[in-house]
Each structure stands twice: as C-alpha cells, then as structure tokens.
Scaffold this motif. Structure first.
Motif, mmCIF file in Angstrom:
data_model
loop_
_atom_site.group_PDB
_atom_site.id
_atom_site.type_symbol
_atom_site.label_atom_id
_atom_site.label_comp_id
_atom_site.label_asym_id
_atom_site.label_seq_id
_atom_site.Cartn_x
_atom_site.Cartn_y
_atom_site.Cartn_z
ATOM 1 N N PRO A 1 2.773 0.143 -6.091
ATOM 2 C CA PRO A 1 3.147 -0.573 -4.867
ATOM 3 C C PRO A 1 3.683 -1.986 -5.119
ATOM 4 C CG PRO A 1 1.088 0.581 -4.546
ATOM 5 C CD PRO A 1 1.433 0.709 -6.002
ATOM 6 N N TYR A 2 3.094 -2.708 -6.079
ATOM 7 C CA TYR A 2 3.519 -4.090 -6.321
ATOM 8 C C TYR A 2 4.982 -4.185 -6.745
ATOM 9 C CZ TYR A 2 2.789 -3.137 -11.314
ATOM 10 O OH TYR A 2 2.852 -2.606 -12.574
ATOM 11 N N GLU A 3 5.539 -3.107 -7.269
ATOM 12 C CA GLU A 3 6.934 -3.124 -7.703
ATOM 13 C C GLU A 3 7.915 -3.301 -6.543
ATOM 14 O OE1 GLU A 3 6.751 -0.477 -11.756
ATOM 15 O OE2 GLU A 3 6.759 0.619 -9.849
ATOM 16 N N ALA A 4 7.426 -3.115 -5.320
ATOM 17 C CA ALA A 4 8.271 -3.285 -4.137
ATOM 18 C C ALA A 4 8.462 -4.751 -3.754
ATOM 19 C CB ALA A 4 7.676 -2.515 -2.957
ATOM 20 N N VAL A 5 7.742 -5.654 -4.402
ATOM 21 C CA VAL A 5 7.878 -7.083 -4.091
ATOM 22 C C VAL A 5 8.985 -7.641 -4.990
ATOM 23 C CG1 VAL A 5 6.699 -9.296 -3.834
ATOM 24 C CG2 VAL A 5 5.430 -7.166 -3.500
ATOM 25 N N ASN A 6 10.206 -7.439 -4.528
ATOM 26 C CA ASN A 6 11.374 -7.860 -5.304
ATOM 27 C C ASN A 6 11.657 -9.351 -5.113
ATOM 28 O OD1 ASN A 6 12.648 -8.100 -2.794
ATOM 29 N ND2 ASN A 6 13.583 -6.092 -2.920
ATOM 30 N N LEU A 7 12.673 -9.832 -5.786
ATOM 31 C CA LEU A 7 13.014 -11.254 -5.740
ATOM 32 C C LEU A 7 13.326 -11.724 -4.322
ATOM 33 C CD1 LEU A 7 13.407 -13.819 -7.382
ATOM 34 C CD2 LEU A 7 15.760 -13.124 -7.804
ATOM 35 N N GLU B 1 0.843 -1.183 0.000
ATOM 36 C CA GLU B 1 0.000 0.000 0.000
ATOM 37 C C GLU B 1 0.883 1.239 0.000
ATOM 38 O OE1 GLU B 1 -1.205 3.375 2.119
ATOM 39 O OE2 GLU B 1 -0.419 1.780 3.364
ATOM 40 N N ARG B 2 0.458 2.212 -0.796
ATOM 41 C CA ARG B 2 1.119 3.512 -0.837
ATOM 42 C C ARG B 2 0.062 4.600 -0.967
ATOM 43 N NH1 ARG B 2 6.136 2.486 -5.028
ATOM 44 N NH2 ARG B 2 7.372 1.196 -3.624
ATOM 45 N N GLU B 3 0.468 5.823 -0.696
ATOM 46 C CA GLU B 3 -0.443 6.958 -0.831
ATOM 47 C C GLU B 3 -0.506 7.466 -2.266
ATOM 48 O OE1 GLU B 3 0.609 9.958 1.981
ATOM 49 O OE2 GLU B 3 0.163 8.681 3.699
ATOM 50 N N ILE C 1 -1.567 -7.887 -3.835
ATOM 51 C CA ILE C 1 -2.615 -6.865 -3.892
ATOM 52 C C ILE C 1 -1.923 -5.526 -3.685
ATOM 53 C CG2 ILE C 1 -4.662 -5.891 -2.797
ATOM 54 C CD1 ILE C 1 -5.673 -8.686 -2.383
ATOM 55 N N SER C 2 -2.062 -4.677 -4.683
ATOM 56 C CA SER C 2 -1.431 -3.369 -4.736
ATOM 57 C C SER C 2 -2.512 -2.316 -4.498
ATOM 58 C CB SER C 2 -0.802 -3.220 -6.128
ATOM 59 O OG SER C 2 -0.112 -2.016 -6.266
ATOM 60 N N ILE C 3 -2.292 -1.458 -3.492
ATOM 61 C CA ILE C 3 -3.323 -0.480 -3.120
ATOM 62 C C ILE C 3 -2.732 0.929 -3.112
ATOM 63 C CG2 ILE C 3 -4.951 0.248 -1.330
ATOM 64 C CD1 ILE C 3 -4.943 -2.664 -0.319
ATOM 65 N N ILE C 4 -3.413 1.835 -3.797
ATOM 66 C CA ILE C 4 -3.116 3.260 -3.683
ATOM 67 C C ILE C 4 -4.202 3.822 -2.774
ATOM 68 C CG2 ILE C 4 -2.892 5.484 -4.866
ATOM 69 C CD1 ILE C 4 -0.704 3.582 -5.720
ATOM 70 N N LEU C 5 -3.790 4.324 -1.626
ATOM 71 C CA LEU C 5 -4.721 4.765 -0.589
ATOM 72 C C LEU C 5 -4.515 6.250 -0.338
ATOM 73 C CD1 LEU C 5 -6.843 3.349 1.192
ATOM 74 C CD2 LEU C 5 -5.089 3.067 2.916
ATOM 75 N N ILE D 1 -3.130 -8.861 -8.446
ATOM 76 C CA ILE D 1 -2.292 -9.537 -9.430
ATOM 77 C C ILE D 1 -2.269 -11.022 -9.073
ATOM 78 C CG2 ILE D 1 -0.030 -9.636 -10.523
ATOM 79 C CD1 ILE D 1 0.295 -6.682 -9.434
ATOM 80 N N ILE D 2 -3.040 -11.788 -9.802
ATOM 81 C CA ILE D 2 -3.162 -13.225 -9.555
ATOM 82 C C ILE D 2 -1.963 -13.926 -10.185
ATOM 83 C CG2 ILE D 2 -4.564 -15.267 -10.063
ATOM 84 C CD1 ILE D 2 -7.013 -13.364 -10.009
#
Length: 122
Positions: free
Chosen positions: A64-70, A55-57, A98-102, A113-114
């Motif tokens: 946000p999903y780009e932060a899930v690195n290897l 989650e990001r603002e 699950i990427s959330i802009i809050l 993203i399944i």
C-alpha cells in the motif's frame, strides 16, 4: 460490501489505535486544505507527525505505501505547511506512512514507515 471510503476510514481508525498504543497523541484526523487531505496528524514527543494511511486487501499489486508517489507527497507537505502556520506550531515535522493489509480472514498487517519522505525543493 464496504465502499472504498468505508474501508479507508476503517484503516485510519486502526492506524490511530496503533499510534495511540505507541504513545502518540492524535491531534487531527482528515485535515483538509485546498481539497487535499492529511489522514492523521499526531504528536510523537517533540515532533508533529503527518501520516498518510494506505490500506489494501492484498499486496498482490504491491505494498500500500507504494501508492504515496511524489505528487501525493507534495500535497501532504503543502497541507502540513499550512497546518503548522495556522496553529503556530514550532515542533519539528515528520512525514510517516502507515501501510495496512486488511484481509477478511486474517489479522491486519500494519507497517509504520517513520520518516517515509522529507520535504525537498521542487
């Protein structure tokens, strides 16, 4: 002003409601093994789904999903393997994000993203 921890928990709560509305059954939240955590573990039909919530603002610095690195994926996979063995689960496993802009003044933007990543030999 909310802390990062509180914002993260708010994002996870939104993600759980989103998943439940899609028919998922929430099995666990914030499952920890060896200092690593999986945010949500759910069942979707005959699959157990391990879900990382980011989650990001804003998306100014990327989604946000780009932060899930290897490295993060490896931690999630290791915790998932432990969970499957501990509870003797024989379902297929899947890894979602699950990427959330809050943002304060807008409705949350939720992207599911399944099958975001799969285990591989490393």
């Amino acid at each position: 002003m909310e802390s990062t921890y509180e914002k993260g928990r708010q994002g996870e709560a939104l993600a759980c409601r989103f998943l439940e509305e899609k028919g998922y059954i929430i099995l666990a939240r914030n499952f920890v093994w060896q200092k690593h955590e999986i945010d949500i573990i759910a069942q979707d039909k005959n699959e157990v789904v391990f879900i990382e919530v980011k989650e990001r603002e804003t998306d100014v610095f990327g989604e946000p999903y780009e932060a899930v690195n290897l490295k993060k994926q490896r931690y999630i996979i290791n915790v998932a393997n432990y969970y499957l063995q501990k509870f003797h689960i024989d379902f297929e496993a899947r890894f979602d994000i699950i990427s959330i802009i809050l943002s304060e003044n807008t409705e949350p933007k939720i992207e599911h993203i399944i099958g975001a990543f799969t285990p591989s030999i490393y």
